[in-house]
Motif scaffolding. Structure first.
Motif, PDB file in Angstrom:
ATOM      1  N   ALA A   1       0.834  -1.203   0.000  1.00  0.00           N
ATOM      2  CA  ALA A   1       0.000   0.000   0.000  1.00  0.00           C
ATOM      3  C   ALA A   1       0.873   1.258   0.000  1.00  0.00           C
ATOM      4  N   ALA A   2       1.960   1.225   0.736  1.00  0.00           N
ATOM      5  CA  ALA A   2       2.869   2.377   0.770  1.00  0.00           C
ATOM      6  C   ALA A   2       3.509   2.584  -0.599  1.00  0.00           C
ATOM      7  N   ARG A   3       3.943   1.508  -1.232  1.00  0.00           N
ATOM      8  CA  ARG A   3       4.548   1.618  -2.562  1.00  0.00           C
ATOM      9  C   ARG A   3       3.527   2.160  -3.563  1.00  0.00           C
ATOM     10  N   ASP A   4       2.289   1.690  -3.432  1.00  0.00           N
ATOM     11  CA  ASP A   4       1.240   2.153  -4.350  1.00  0.00           C
ATOM     12  C   ASP A   4       0.964   3.640  -4.144  1.00  0.00           C
ATOM     13  N   SER A   5       0.875   4.066  -2.891  1.00  0.00           N
ATOM     14  CA  SER A   5       0.577   5.470  -2.622  1.00  0.00           C
ATOM     15  C   SER A   5       1.714   6.397  -3.057  1.00  0.00           C
ATOM     16  N   LEU A   6       2.920   5.874  -3.102  1.00  0.00           N
ATOM     17  CA  LEU A   6       4.065   6.670  -3.560  1.00  0.00           C
ATOM     18  C   LEU A   6       4.249   6.605  -5.069  1.00  0.00           C
ATOM     19  N   GLY A   7       3.390   5.825  -5.717  1.00  0.00           N
ATOM     20  CA  GLY A   7       3.462   5.706  -7.169  1.00  0.00           C
ATOM     21  C   GLY A   7       4.614   4.845  -7.647  1.00  0.00           C
ATOM     22  N   LEU A   8       5.054   3.917  -6.817  1.00  0.00           N
ATOM     23  CA  LEU A   8       6.184   3.064  -7.181  1.00  0.00           C
ATOM     24  C   LEU A   8       5.752   1.772  -7.869  1.00  0.00           C
ATOM     25  N   ILE A   9       4.430   1.592  -8.019  1.00  0.00           N
ATOM     26  CA  ILE A   9       3.908   0.400  -8.684  1.00  0.00           C
ATOM     27  C   ILE A   9       3.282   0.842 -10.000  1.00  0.00           C
ATOM     28  N   SER A  10       3.732   0.232 -11.086  1.00  0.00           N
ATOM     29  CA  SER A  10       3.220   0.616 -12.401  1.00  0.00           C
ATOM     30  C   SER A  10       1.856  -0.028 -12.646  1.00  0.00           C
ATOM     31  N   THR A  11       1.149   0.477 -13.638  1.00  0.00           N
ATOM     32  CA  THR A  11      -0.147  -0.077 -14.016  1.00  0.00           C
ATOM     33  C   THR A  11       0.020  -1.532 -14.448  1.00  0.00           C
ATOM     34  N   TYR A  12       1.103  -1.816 -15.163  1.00  0.00           N
ATOM     35  CA  TYR A  12       1.369  -3.193 -15.600  1.00  0.00           C
ATOM     36  C   TYR A  12       1.493  -4.122 -14.397  1.00  0.00           C
ATOM     37  N   GLN A  13       2.228  -3.700 -13.367  1.00  0.00           N
ATOM     38  CA  GLN A  13       2.397  -4.535 -12.182  1.00  0.00           C
ATOM     39  C   GLN A  13       1.062  -4.788 -11.486  1.00  0.00           C
ATOM     40  N   LYS A  14       0.217  -3.751 -11.416  1.00  0.00           N
ATOM     41  CA  LYS A  14      -1.101  -3.899 -10.791  1.00  0.00           C
ATOM     42  C   LYS A  14      -1.954  -4.893 -11.571  1.00  0.00           C
ATOM     43  N   GLU A  15      -1.985  -4.735 -12.885  1.00  0.00           N
ATOM     44  CA  GLU A  15      -2.797  -5.623 -13.723  1.00  0.00           C
ATOM     45  C   GLU A  15      -2.250  -7.053 -13.695  1.00  0.00           C
ATOM     46  N   SER A  16      -0.945  -7.185 -13.711  1.00  0.00           N
ATOM     47  CA  SER A  16      -0.320  -8.498 -13.668  1.00  0.00           C
ATOM     48  C   SER A  16      -0.664  -9.211 -12.359  1.00  0.00           C
ATOM     49  N   LYS A  17      -0.634  -8.462 -11.259  1.00  0.00           N
ATOM     50  CA  LYS A  17      -0.978  -9.044  -9.962  1.00  0.00           C
ATOM     51  C   LYS A  17      -2.441  -9.469  -9.936  1.00  0.00           C
ATOM     52  N   ALA A  18      -3.325  -8.638 -10.465  1.00  0.00           N
ATOM     53  CA  ALA A  18      -4.753  -8.966 -10.501  1.00  0.00           C
ATOM     54  C   ALA A  18      -4.984 -10.235 -11.332  1.00  0.00           C
ATOM     55  N   LEU A  19      -4.279 -10.353 -12.459  1.00  0.00           N
ATOM     56  CA  LEU A  19      -4.415 -11.530 -13.303  1.00  0.00           C
ATOM     57  C   LEU A  19      -3.918 -12.783 -12.583  1.00  0.00           C
ATOM     58  N   ARG A  20      -2.764 -12.679 -11.919  1.00  0.00           N
ATOM     59  CA  ARG A  20      -2.243 -13.828 -11.159  1.00  0.00           C
ATOM     60  C   ARG A  20      -3.227 -14.258 -10.088  1.00  0.00           C
ATOM     61  N   LYS A  21      -3.829 -13.277  -9.396  1.00  0.00           N
ATOM     62  CA  LYS A  21      -4.781 -13.591  -8.335  1.00  0.00           C
ATOM     63  C   LYS A  21      -6.001 -14.318  -8.900  1.00  0.00           C
TER      64      LYS A  21
END
Length: 90
Positions: free
Chosen positions: A58-78
């Motif tokens: 959550a901290a990395r996300d709020s600082l903008g350190l997670i790219s859209t690709y990483q978010k989508e990739s994680k959602a797909l893996r889940k």
């Protein structure tokens, strides 16, 4: 020369005593085995690790350190893991 041999003997005796204490401690831990308390403690440690992982993400996300690709990739893996879990239970 004799003083050095005596010193070496004393060091060897101290080392042996240290090893014996360590062996006794390890035997005690082994004899304790898996108790209800140790299982509960491990469960709590795992929950704490998971909670810290979520906070870090959550901290990395709020600082903008997670790219859209990483978010989508994680959602797909889940989603894939959830589907695999559902099909493996049946």
């Amino acid at each position: 020369k004799q003083a050095k041999n005596t010193e070496n003997n004393e060091d060897a005796i101290k080392d042996l005593a240290r090893q014996e204490r360590k062996l006794i401690d390890l035997k005690r831990k082994l004899n304790d085995g898996i108790t209800d308390e140790s299982v509960e403690l491990e469960k709590l440690n795992q929950q704490l690790k998971e909670q810290n992982k979520k906070k870090k993400e959550a901290a990395r996300d709020s600082l903008g350190l997670i790219s859209t690709y990483q978010k989508e990739s994680k959602a797909l893996r889940k989603m894939k893991n959830d589907l695999n879990g559902r099909f493996s239970r049946n």
